[in-house]
Enzyme design. Sequence first.
Site, mmCIF file in Angstrom:
data_model
loop_
_atom_site.group_PDB
_atom_site.id
_atom_site.type_symbol
_atom_site.label_atom_id
_atom_site.label_comp_id
_atom_site.label_asym_id
_atom_site.label_seq_id
_atom_site.Cartn_x
_atom_site.Cartn_y
_atom_site.Cartn_z
ATOM 1 N N SER A 117 0.854 -1.185 0.000
ATOM 2 C CA SER A 117 0.000 0.000 0.000
ATOM 3 C C SER A 117 0.887 1.231 0.000
ATOM 4 C CB SER A 117 -0.889 0.042 1.242
ATOM 5 O OG SER A 117 -1.910 -0.909 1.167
ATOM 6 N N LYS A 139 5.275 3.435 7.106
ATOM 7 C CA LYS A 139 5.608 3.005 5.742
ATOM 8 C C LYS A 139 7.080 2.620 5.639
ATOM 9 C CE LYS A 139 4.317 5.015 2.103
ATOM 10 N NZ LYS A 139 4.130 5.971 1.031
#
Length: 154
Positions: A117, A139
């Site tokens: 993602s 992330k």
Amino acid sequence: MGSTETTTKDKILIFGGTGYIGKYMVKASISLGHKTYVYARPISEKTSLSKLQLHKEFQSLSVIIVQGELDEHEKLVSVIREVDVVISALAYPQVLDQFKIIDAIKVAGNIKRFLPSDFGCEEDRVKPLPPFDNFLEKKRRIRRAIEAAGIPYT
């Protein structure tokens, strides 16, 4: 004389395929001729009518829907072994759940490409203010885990 050579399309697994972005990824994958799988939460009495309709639409397009939770490691490994490419379209609140996908990809050992993602920016190239930096740190942790596992990614 025509060529009898055939090209095989990759088999694609999409996590978050019934979500806002994911449903478009599923439709694009199908339209490009890929055998497409969606890993989706099990249908329950809490499942919205729109998600039920989306499941029916996907089934009519020959999408293979695998119902499961992200903490079902053996199920994740099993479905990942059936595909070539894994795409995660999980929403931001689930970004760290991608560790479960990474662990299953490592065990399966067959994935050509993983697309985690992403939310529109390169986490290693920006210096944001603290609230957004906290998000990007998640992330970065996912990116480092993918790299450490030696998983090809985009």
